[in-house]
Motif scaffolding. Structure first.
Motif, PDB file in Angstrom:
ATOM      1  N   UNK A 386       2.990 -10.793  10.523  1.00 29.06           N
ATOM      2  CA  UNK A 386       2.027  -9.691  10.324  1.00 29.06           C
ATOM      3  C   UNK A 386       2.595  -8.544   9.711  1.00 29.06           C
ATOM      4  N   UNK A 387       3.969  -8.210   9.932  1.00 25.88           N
ATOM      5  CA  UNK A 387       4.686  -7.041   9.085  1.00 25.88           C
ATOM      6  C   UNK A 387       4.854  -7.636   7.708  1.00 25.88           C
ATOM      7  N   UNK A 388       5.082  -8.533   7.326  1.00 26.33           N
ATOM      8  CA  UNK A 388       5.577  -9.333   6.111  1.00 26.33           C
ATOM      9  C   UNK A 388       4.080  -9.125   5.264  1.00 26.33           C
ATOM     10  N   UNK A 389       3.236  -9.670   5.781  1.00 30.16           N
ATOM     11  CA  UNK A 389       1.865  -9.577   5.340  1.00 30.16           C
ATOM     12  C   UNK A 389       1.462  -8.262   4.876  1.00 30.16           C
ATOM     13  N   UNK A 390       1.516  -7.512   5.754  1.00 29.13           N
ATOM     14  CA  UNK A 390       1.269  -6.065   5.359  1.00 29.13           C
ATOM     15  C   UNK A 390       2.004  -5.519   4.261  1.00 29.13           C
ATOM     16  N   UNK A 391       3.419  -5.946   4.286  1.00 24.91           N
ATOM     17  CA  UNK A 391       4.269  -5.303   3.182  1.00 24.91           C
ATOM     18  C   UNK A 391       3.666  -5.993   1.961  1.00 24.91           C
ATOM     19  N   UNK A 392       3.453  -7.337   1.906  1.00 21.33           N
ATOM     20  CA  UNK A 392       2.853  -7.952   0.650  1.00 21.33           C
ATOM     21  C   UNK A 392       1.678  -7.380   0.050  1.00 21.33           C
ATOM     22  N   UNK A 393       0.898  -6.820   1.143  1.00 15.28           N
ATOM     23  CA  UNK A 393      -0.207  -6.183   0.436  1.00 15.28           C
ATOM     24  C   UNK A 393      -0.383  -4.968  -0.190  1.00 15.28           C
ATOM     25  N   UNK A 394       0.991  -4.338  -0.109  1.00 18.20           N
ATOM     26  CA  UNK A 394       1.001  -3.003  -0.969  1.00 18.20           C
ATOM     27  C   UNK A 394       1.924  -3.164  -1.856  1.00 18.20           C
ATOM     28  N   UNK A 395       2.546  -4.322  -2.339  1.00 19.60           N
ATOM     29  CA  UNK A 395       3.713  -4.715  -3.279  1.00 19.60           C
ATOM     30  C   UNK A 395       3.316  -5.663  -4.095  1.00 19.60           C
ATOM     31  N   UNK A 396       2.003  -5.823  -4.426  1.00 19.85           N
ATOM     32  CA  UNK A 396       1.703  -6.715  -5.488  1.00 19.85           C
ATOM     33  C   UNK A 396       2.421  -6.659  -6.535  1.00 19.85           C
ATOM     34  N   UNK A 397       3.097  -7.675  -7.282  1.00 21.88           N
ATOM     35  CA  UNK A 397       3.536  -7.762  -8.390  1.00 21.88           C
ATOM     36  C   UNK A 397       5.143  -6.876  -8.505  1.00 21.88           C
ATOM     37  N   UNK A 398       5.446  -6.684  -7.132  1.00 22.64           N
ATOM     38  CA  UNK A 398       6.899  -6.059  -7.076  1.00 22.64           C
ATOM     39  C   UNK A 398       6.765  -4.545  -7.020  1.00 22.64           C
ATOM     40  N   UNK A 399       5.481  -3.705  -6.943  1.00 25.22           N
ATOM     41  CA  UNK A 399       5.291  -2.592  -7.340  1.00 25.22           C
ATOM     42  C   UNK A 399       4.598  -1.998  -6.096  1.00 25.22           C
ATOM     43  N   UNK A 400       5.122  -0.890  -5.735  1.00 25.41           N
ATOM     44  CA  UNK A 400       4.420  -0.078  -4.377  1.00 25.41           C
ATOM     45  C   UNK A 400       3.092   0.509  -5.086  1.00 25.41           C
ATOM     46  N   UNK A 401       2.084   0.132  -4.166  1.00 23.55           N
ATOM     47  CA  UNK A 401       0.887   0.545  -4.624  1.00 23.55           C
ATOM     48  C   UNK A 401       0.668   2.077  -4.401  1.00 23.55           C
ATOM     49  N   UNK A 402      -0.095   2.756  -5.305  1.00 18.58           N
ATOM     50  CA  UNK A 402      -0.357   4.266  -5.144  1.00 18.58           C
ATOM     51  C   UNK A 402      -1.666   4.479  -4.580  1.00 18.58           C
ATOM     52  N   UNK A 403      -2.424   3.173  -4.101  1.00 23.01           N
ATOM     53  CA  UNK A 403      -3.822   3.603  -3.717  1.00 23.01           C
ATOM     54  C   UNK A 403      -3.656   4.177  -2.296  1.00 23.01           C
ATOM     55  N   UNK A 404      -4.075   5.231  -2.403  1.00 25.99           N
ATOM     56  CA  UNK A 404      -3.794   6.317  -0.980  1.00 25.99           C
ATOM     57  C   UNK A 404      -4.422   5.571   0.048  1.00 25.99           C
ATOM     58  N   UNK A 405      -5.923   5.111   0.008  1.00 20.79           N
ATOM     59  CA  UNK A 405      -6.702   4.759   1.286  1.00 20.79           C
ATOM     60  C   UNK A 405      -5.908   3.540   1.625  1.00 20.79           C
TER      61      UNK A 405
END
Length: 602
Positions: A386-405
Motif C-alpha cells: 500500500x505504501x509503495x503504491x502511494x509513493x508511485x502515485x506521486x512520483x510518476x516519471x521519477x519526479x515528485x508531483x507538485x499537485x497540492x491536493x
C-alpha cells in the motif's frame, strides 16, 4: 343493617377516610377489571343522616364503580357508631393474601370448571401470561407442592426449572433428593438435576423453513419478561444444525468457518489478528457456533503478510544444467558505493538544513520517507504494498508531483496506513494518540456499549459506566451490563479510556528527554584526531585499512562529519551538533571512520 341498591354518585365522601393517598393507576385498573367482570363482592358500608348517605368504609370501591360507569351498586346502610373509624382502618390493613400454592390450585380448579384462561385473567385482573405461568406451576409434582406449601420456597430460578420439567422427571428427582421430615429441601441440587440446556428462538438466525426442516418445536419460558421472545427448545443438535444451514446459505464471499476452543473462545487461523472495526477490503469474517447456547458469533480478522526470509535464494541444479555465467567485476566497488552513499546522505542532510522547501514538497517528502527502505513499520495490516503504491502515485516519471491536493490526499492515506493504536508490535505509541487528538478522531470511535467490550469490564467498572448513563447498579454485573446496553441503545457510547487525548501521566512521559547510550553513533562534533588515529593512544589498532590495489578511490577516507556510522547508515542527528558556518564542503577531505568499539571508548 339494610342492603340497599343506590346510585354511587349520591354517596358523600367520608371526611375521616384513612386512605388519602391512592394506590396507583395499575392497582386501580386491576380493581376496575375485577369489578367489571364479577361485580363488587363486598358492598361498601354507609351511614344515613337526614336522608343523606355517607361512606363509612369502601370509598375506593365506590370511586371505581363511578369511574367505570356503573348506574347502581349495593350498599350496606348501618347506624353510625364509635367503631366506624377503626373498621375503616382495619379494612385496609388487616388483610392476608392467598398462599402461593393455594392460588395455583385455585386457578387450576377454576379451569376445571370450564373457566377459560382469558376469563380467569379478566376476573382476577392479572395478565393472561401470569395465569398461564400459575397454571404451569400448578402442574408441579404434588409432593414438591406440599413442601413449598409448608413454607420451604425455592428461589425463582430454581422454581422456574422445576415447573418447566415434566412430571416424570420431577418425581424421579424428588425421590432422589427428598428431604427428611422437618428439614428443608436442597433446591439447588434438584434444580441442577432437572436442568437442561435451552436454545432460545431470539438467538436463532434461521427462519421457519429451517425450523420445519429440522423439526424444531418451540416452548415458551413463562417466567421470563413478557415483552421479549422467550421461546426455546432443548433439542440442541437440531438447533445447531439449523444455525449452520443458515450460515452456509448466507455466507459472504470473505466469510469462513472457525472453531471454538475449550474455553469458549474463537480460534483464529495462523497469523490472524482480530479487529474490532468494520470489515475492510482484505479482511475476513469468521463464523463460529457456540455449542453452549447455539449462538452465532462473527469475528472480523485480517491475516498479516508472512515474513520474508532473508538470505540468498538457493536452487538445486541438475547435472544437465548449463554452467553458471562467470561473475564480472562491477564498475564501482562496494567501497565506492558506500562512499557515494555517504556523500549523498551528507548532501541531503545539508539541503534539508539550508534549502527552502514549500509545504507541499515537505508533505511529499514525508510520504516518501515513510516508505524508505531503512524505515521499519510494525503493523498487523499488509501495508508495505500500500505504501509503495502511494509513493508511485506521486512520483510518476521519477519526479515528485507538485499537485497540492494530490499530496494532501496521499499524505493522509500514508499516515492512515502507518499509524496504529493496536496493542503489540504494531503500536505507534503516543504519537498516534496525539495525531488522533489533533484530527478530532474521537468523533469516529464506534459504539462501545456492546457485550463484547462491556464484558471486559469488572463489576466496579461496569457500575461506573452505568452511573454515567444514569443506570442503577444491579446485584449481578451482567444485569447492570444489560441495562447499560439497553440505556445506550440508539446512541454511540465511548468509554473515557478510549479517547485520544493524553493523560497527565502520558504527557509527562512524552516530555521526557531521551537518553543517549554509549553504543550510539559517533558524535560528529568530536575531534577528527580521535577518529583518524593521529592522536590515538597506545594499543589502539587501525581498522579498515585499505587493501593494496584498490587505487585512489579506496585510499580516500570518509570524514568524521559525513553523518555516517561505522555500518554506513546515515546518522540522522549528526546535523544537530554542528554549526552551519563550519560545515565542510560537499566533497571534503575524508578521514577514516572509527570502529564501533572505539566510538564507545571515546
Amino acid at each position: 343493617m339494610e342492603l340497599r341498591r343506590v346510585d354511587p354518585r349520591i354517596l358523600k365522601k367520608n371526611p375521616r377516610n384513612p386512605r388519602n393517598i391512592q394506590p396507583g393507576e395499575m392497582s386501580d385498573a386491576a380493581l376496575a377489571a375485577n369489578i367489571s367482570a364479577i361485580g363488587i363482592l363486598q358492598p361498601p358500608a354507609v351511614t344515613e343522616k337526614n336522608g343523606e348517605l355517607t361512606i363509612a368504609y369502601g370509598a375506593r370501591r365506590v370511586r371505581i364503580a363511578i369511574a367505570i360507569g356503573l348506574p347502581e351498586i349495593d350498599v350496606l346502610v348501618k347506624d353510625s357508631d364509635d367503631h366506624d373509624h377503626m373498621r375503616a382502618v382495619s379494612e385496609n390493613v388487616v388483610r392476608a393474601p392467598m398462599a402461593t400454592v393455594d392460588l395455583w390450585r385455585a386457578i387450576e380448579s377454576l379451569a376445571s370448571e370450564n373457566w377459560t384462561e382469558e376469563a380467569i385473567a379478566s376476573a382476577l385482573a392479572v395478565s393472561l401470561r401470569q395465569i398461564r405461568k400459575l397454571r404451569l406451576l400448578a402442574t408441579v409434582h404434588p409432593a414438591i407442592l406440599d413442601q413449598i406449601g409448608a413454607g420451604d420456597m425455592p428461589k425463582e430460578q430454581e422454581l422456574r426449572m422445576i415447573a418447566s420439567a415434566s412430571r416424570e422427571d420431577q418425581a424421579a428427582v424428588w425421590k432422589k433428593f427428598k428431604p427428611r421430615k422437618g428439614e428443608g429441601a436442597q433446591w439447588w441440587q434438584i434444580n441442577q438435576a432437572l436442568q437442561k440446556t435451552r436454545f432460545f428462538a431470539k438467538d436463532a438466525k434461521f427462519g421457519e423453513a429451517e425450523r420445519e426442516a429440522f423439526g424444531i418445536v418451540w416452548q415458551e419460558d413463562l417466567f421470563a419478561e413478557g415483552d421479549e421472545d422467550n421461546r426455546f427448545t432443548i433439542d440442541g443438535e437440531a438447533f445447531v444444525s439449523a444455525q449452520r444451514a443458515w450460515v452456509d446459505a448466507n455466507m459472504p464471499k470473505n466469510g469462513v468457518w472457525i472453531e471454538i476452543d475449550e474455553y469458549g473462545r474463537e480460534k483464529l487461523p495462523p497469523r490472524a489478528n482480530r479487529t474490532w472495526t468494520k470489515p475492510k477490503k482484505g479482511d475476513q469474517i469468521g463464523f463460529a457456533i457456540h455449542p453452549r447456547d447455539g449462538t452465532i458469533h462473527e469475528v472480523v480478522f485480517r491475516v498479516s503478510e508472512p515474513d520474508v526470509k532473508k538470505g540468498k535464494d538457493r536452487s538445486i541444479s541438475g547435472g544437465d544444467d548449463a554452467p553458471a555465467p562467470k561473475k564480472t567485476r562491477p564498475e564501482i566497488t562496494q567501497k565506492g558505493t558506500e562512499i557515494i552513499g555517504a556523500l549523498r546522505t551528507e548532501a541531503l542532510v545539508k539541503s534539508l538544513e539550508v534549502n527552502a522547501c514549500d509545504d507541499m514538497t515537505l508533505i511529499g517528502l514525508l510520504v516518501l520517507a515513510l516508505d524508505a527502505r531503512n524505515v521499519s513499520i510494525q503493523t498487523d495490516r499488509p501495508t508495505h504494498s500500500t505504501r509503495t503504491k502511494l509513493v508511485q502515485s506521486i512520483t510518476e516519471g521519477g519526479q515528485l508531483t507538485h499537485d497540492a491536493e494530490r499530496l494532501r490526499v496521499v499524505a493522509r492515506q500514508m499516515l492512515a496506513a502507518v499509524l496504529s493504536c493496536s496493542i503489540g508490535r504494531s503500536d505507534s505509541g503516543l504519537v498516534a494518540r496525539i495525531a488522533g487528538d489533533a484530527l478530532g478522531a474521537d468523533a469516529h470511535i464506534g459504539n462501545m456499549a456492546t457485550e463484547d467490550f462491556l464484558g471486559c469490564l469488572s463489576k466496579a467498572g461496569i457500575e461506573k459506566v452505568g452511573s454515567r448513563l444514569r443506570v442503577l447498579p444491579r446485584p449481578r454485573a451482567k444485569d447492570t451490563r444489560a441495562d447499560v446496553i439497553k440505556q445506550a441503545s440508539g446512541t454511540t457510547y465511548v468509554h473515557p479510556a478510549a479517547l485520544f487525548a493524553l493523560t497527565e501521566a502520558e504527557i509527562a512521559l512524552h516530555a521526557e528527554t531521551p537518553r543517549d547510550y554509549s553504543w550510539s553513533p559517533i558524535n560528529p562534533g568530536e575531534d577528527a584526531q580521535d577518529i583518524d588515529g593521529d592522536a590515538g593512544g597506545e594499543g589502539e589498532r587501525q581498522d579498515n585499512v585499505p587493501d593494496e590495489g584498490e587505487g585512489d578511490l579506496s585510499a580516500e577516507q570518509e570524514g568524521d562529519d559525513d553523518g555516517v556510522d561505522d555500518d554506513g547508515a546515515a546518522n540522522e542527528d549528526a546535523h544537530l551538533d554542528r554549526d552551519v558556518d563550519d560545515e565542510p564542503s560537499v566533497t571534503p577531505a575524508r578521514s577514516r571512520p572509527a570502529p564501533r568499539g572505539r566510538a564507545a571508548a571515546a
